[in-house]
Design a protein around this motif. Structure first.
Motif, short mmCIF file in Angstrom:
data_model
loop_
_atom_site.label_atom_id
_atom_site.label_comp_id
_atom_site.label_asym_id
_atom_site.label_seq_id
_atom_site.Cartn_x
_atom_site.Cartn_y
_atom_site.Cartn_z
N PRO A 132 0.84 -1.20 0.00
CA PRO A 132 0.00 0.00 0.00
C PRO A 132 0.88 1.26 0.00
CG PRO A 132 -0.82 -1.59 1.60
CD PRO A 132 0.50 -2.12 1.12
N LEU A 133 0.55 2.19 -0.87
CA LEU A 133 1.34 3.42 -0.95
C LEU A 133 1.33 4.15 0.38
CD1 LEU A 133 3.05 5.23 -2.76
CD2 LEU A 133 0.93 6.36 -3.53
N GLU A 134 0.23 4.07 1.12
CA GLU A 134 0.15 4.72 2.43
C GLU A 134 1.24 4.19 3.38
OE1 GLU A 134 -3.85 4.92 0.49
OE2 GLU A 134 -2.33 3.36 0.78
N GLU A 135 1.49 2.87 3.33
CA GLU A 135 2.52 2.27 4.17
C GLU A 135 3.91 2.76 3.77
OE1 GLU A 135 4.54 -2.14 4.92
OE2 GLU A 135 2.44 -2.02 4.33
N THR A 136 4.16 2.79 2.47
CA THR A 136 5.46 3.24 1.96
C THR A 136 5.75 4.68 2.34
OG1 THR A 136 5.42 1.70 0.09
CG2 THR A 136 6.76 3.69 -0.15
N ILE A 137 4.78 5.55 2.10
CA ILE A 137 5.00 6.97 2.37
C ILE A 137 5.14 7.23 3.87
CG2 ILE A 137 3.97 9.27 2.21
CD1 ILE A 137 5.09 8.20 -0.44
N ALA A 138 4.36 6.54 4.69
CA ALA A 138 4.48 6.71 6.14
C ALA A 138 5.86 6.27 6.62
CB ALA A 138 3.38 5.92 6.85
N ALA A 139 6.38 5.19 6.05
CA ALA A 139 7.70 4.71 6.44
C ALA A 139 8.78 5.72 6.05
CB ALA A 139 7.98 3.36 5.80
N PHE A 140 8.69 6.27 4.84
CA PHE A 140 9.66 7.29 4.42
C PHE A 140 9.59 8.51 5.35
CE2 PHE A 140 9.82 5.52 -0.09
CZ PHE A 140 11.14 5.11 0.03
N GLY A 141 8.37 8.89 5.76
CA GLY A 141 8.24 10.01 6.66
C GLY A 141 8.94 9.76 7.98
N ASP A 142 8.84 8.54 8.49
CA ASP A 142 9.51 8.20 9.75
C ASP A 142 11.03 8.20 9.58
OD1 ASP A 142 7.16 7.99 11.15
OD2 ASP A 142 6.96 5.82 10.87
N VAL A 143 11.51 7.75 8.42
CA VAL A 143 12.96 7.79 8.15
C VAL A 143 13.47 9.23 8.20
CG1 VAL A 143 14.72 7.43 6.36
CG2 VAL A 143 13.05 5.63 6.85
N VAL A 144 12.69 10.14 7.64
CA VAL A 144 13.07 11.55 7.67
C VAL A 144 13.04 12.08 9.10
CG1 VAL A 144 12.36 13.88 6.98
CG2 VAL A 144 12.34 12.03 5.30
N ARG A 145 11.98 11.78 9.85
CA ARG A 145 11.87 12.28 11.21
C ARG A 145 12.97 11.72 12.13
NH1 ARG A 145 6.50 12.65 9.54
NH2 ARG A 145 6.13 10.40 9.70
N GLN A 146 13.45 10.53 11.82
CA GLN A 146 14.55 9.94 12.59
C GLN A 146 15.90 10.53 12.19
OE1 GLN A 146 14.25 5.72 11.99
NE2 GLN A 146 12.33 5.54 13.13
N GLY A 147 15.93 11.37 11.16
CA GLY A 147 17.18 12.00 10.75
C GLY A 147 18.08 11.11 9.92
N LYS A 148 17.57 9.98 9.46
CA LYS A 148 18.39 9.07 8.67
C LYS A 148 18.42 9.47 7.19
CE LYS A 148 17.75 5.23 11.86
NZ LYS A 148 17.26 3.83 12.05
N ALA A 149 17.46 10.26 6.76
CA ALA A 149 17.44 10.84 5.42
C ALA A 149 16.88 12.25 5.53
CB ALA A 149 16.58 10.01 4.46
N LEU A 150 17.48 13.17 4.80
CA LEU A 150 17.02 14.56 4.86
C LEU A 150 15.88 14.83 3.88
CD1 LEU A 150 20.45 16.43 5.18
CD2 LEU A 150 19.02 15.37 6.96
N TYR A 151 15.92 14.16 2.75
CA TYR A 151 14.90 14.35 1.71
C TYR A 151 14.54 13.00 1.12
CZ TYR A 151 16.43 19.24 1.94
OH TYR A 151 16.75 20.50 2.37
N ILE A 152 13.37 12.96 0.48
CA ILE A 152 12.87 11.72 -0.14
C ILE A 152 12.65 11.95 -1.64
CG2 ILE A 152 10.96 10.07 -0.24
CD1 ILE A 152 12.73 9.78 2.25
N GLY A 153 13.07 10.97 -2.43
CA GLY A 153 12.85 10.99 -3.87
C GLY A 153 12.35 9.64 -4.34
N VAL A 154 12.08 9.56 -5.63
CA VAL A 154 11.62 8.30 -6.23
C VAL A 154 12.37 8.10 -7.54
CG1 VAL A 154 9.35 8.52 -5.16
CG2 VAL A 154 9.70 9.38 -7.48
N SER A 155 12.13 6.98 -8.18
CA SER A 155 12.78 6.70 -9.46
C SER A 155 11.84 5.95 -10.38
CB SER A 155 14.06 5.88 -9.24
OG SER A 155 14.68 5.53 -10.46
N GLU A 156 11.70 6.44 -11.59
CA GLU A 156 10.88 5.79 -12.63
C GLU A 156 9.41 5.67 -12.23
OE1 GLU A 156 11.57 5.16 -15.66
OE2 GLU A 156 13.75 5.27 -15.77
N TRP A 157 8.88 6.67 -11.53
CA TRP A 157 7.46 6.68 -11.22
C TRP A 157 6.72 7.39 -12.35
CZ3 TRP A 157 5.65 7.37 -5.49
CH2 TRP A 157 6.23 6.37 -4.70
#
Length: 334
Positions: free
Chosen positions: A129-154
């Motif tokens: 589910p896209l909702e699961e993917t996006i929520a996980a990326f948001g948590d990665v950002v909030r944890q400081g492990k990534a500053l920005y999020i991108g995608v590829s070939e969408w």
């Protein structure tokens, strides 16, 4: 070297970005890879792109070692998650919450850094589910492990849905990484207009069409020894679509255009993608340091409308524009 903002963000990247797909950890020895990275740094490149799947993690490790000792704040390190890695178990692929969290932790360890500047969904995962993917990326950002999020070939529709959910989760998707070159223009009809609407930039891969736009492949002639087309580790498969006499003949017609500008065909090809104002960076790889030194000169080239038309005229009939050929899989790769 010029620098461009990545999407509607405050992050700048070098418009020539170093990519280590098909080279580090596989095609070239580690010492040559390190020399190529150092040549990129000396030339003003600050942005380095990799992925966990490249050489099954080895490419990230080689890049991390090559960048060791430099000022971390002066670099932009980009990596990706999606494709099968490790022992390729049932959860070692895709964009599930489990795989994203385990992926970012493993990538940080291999890259020898506390965070990456951009963490990218390497493809769209139709089975999570896209909702699961996006929520996980948001948590990665909030944890400081990534500053920005991108995608590829969408696709354009996937970008719209993803950006809407990202904003609901308190962050934005700032980039898309598609294939794009003077021969491969499938993003122009739908992806680029959607990206401009959404505040997303392109970081494009294969701007010289796997080497075809260098002009070294000649119609009716044997493939150059040691070239991408003769590499049985994966490079030969990607380039096959261009290795027909008609396309190769048309590429040769670009020589007078390049000569008129006093540049190489490779520099012309990279300058062509940078002429698109939605492109933030062109990914350029290297199997030896001198390739970086040459290709980086594309950052200094401005192509006028007359030159762009000459390129279109020369390649007419060999240009792929079908937006349905965006490289987003219909099923998850297991």
């Amino acid at each position: 070297m010029a620098y461009r903002y990545l999407g509607n963000s405050g992050l700048k990247v070098s418009e020539i970005t170093y990519g280590n797909w098909l080279t580090h950890g596989s095609q070239v020895e580690n010492d040559v890879a390190t020399k190529s990275v150092h040549a990129a740094l000396d030339a003003g490149i600050t942005t380095f792109d990799t992925a966990d799947v490249y050489a099954n993690g080895a490419a990230e490790t080689v890049l991390g070692e090559a960048l060791k000792g430099g000022r971390r704040e002066s670099l932009e390190i980009l990596t990706k998650v999606y494709f099968p890695v490790g022992p390729k178990g049932p959860n070692d692929t895709g964009l599930s919450r489990k795989h994203i969290f385990e992926g970012i932790n493993a990538s940080l360890q291999r890259l020898n850094t506390d965070y990456v500047d951009l963490y990218q969904a390497h493809r769209y995962d139709v089975e999570t589910p896209l909702e699961e993917t996006i929520a996980a990326f948001g948590d990665v950002v909030r944890q400081g492990k990534a500053l920005y999020i991108g995608v590829s070939e969408w696709t354009a529709d996937q970008l719209r849905r993803g950006q809407s959910l990202a904003r609901e989760n308190g962050f934005s998707i700032v980039s898309n990484q598609p294939q794009y070159s003077a021969l491969w223009r499938v993003i122009e009809a739908e992806v680029i207009p959607a990206s401009k609407e959404l505040g997303i930039s392109q970081i494009v891969w294969s701007p010289i069409a796997q080497g075809v736009l260098t002009g070294k492949y000649l119609p009716g002639q044997p493939l150059p020894e040691g070239s991408r087309a003769t590499d049985d580790k994966g490079g030969d498969k990607m380039i096959q679509r261009y290795l027909n006499d008609e396309t190769l003949r048309r590429v040769q017609e670009l020589k007078p255009v390049a000569e008129g500008l006093g540049v190489t065909l490779a520099q012309l090809a990279v300058a062509w993608v940078l002429a698109n104002d939605n492109v933030a960076a062109a990914l350029v790889g290297a199997s030896r340091p001198e390739q970086i030194t040459e290709n980086i000169k594309a950052s200094e080239i401005t192509l006028g409308a007359d030159v762009l038309k000459k390129i279109d005229d020369a390649l007419a009939g060999s240009i792929e524009t079908d937006p349905a050929k965006t490289q987003s899989p219909e099923t998850r790769l297991a």
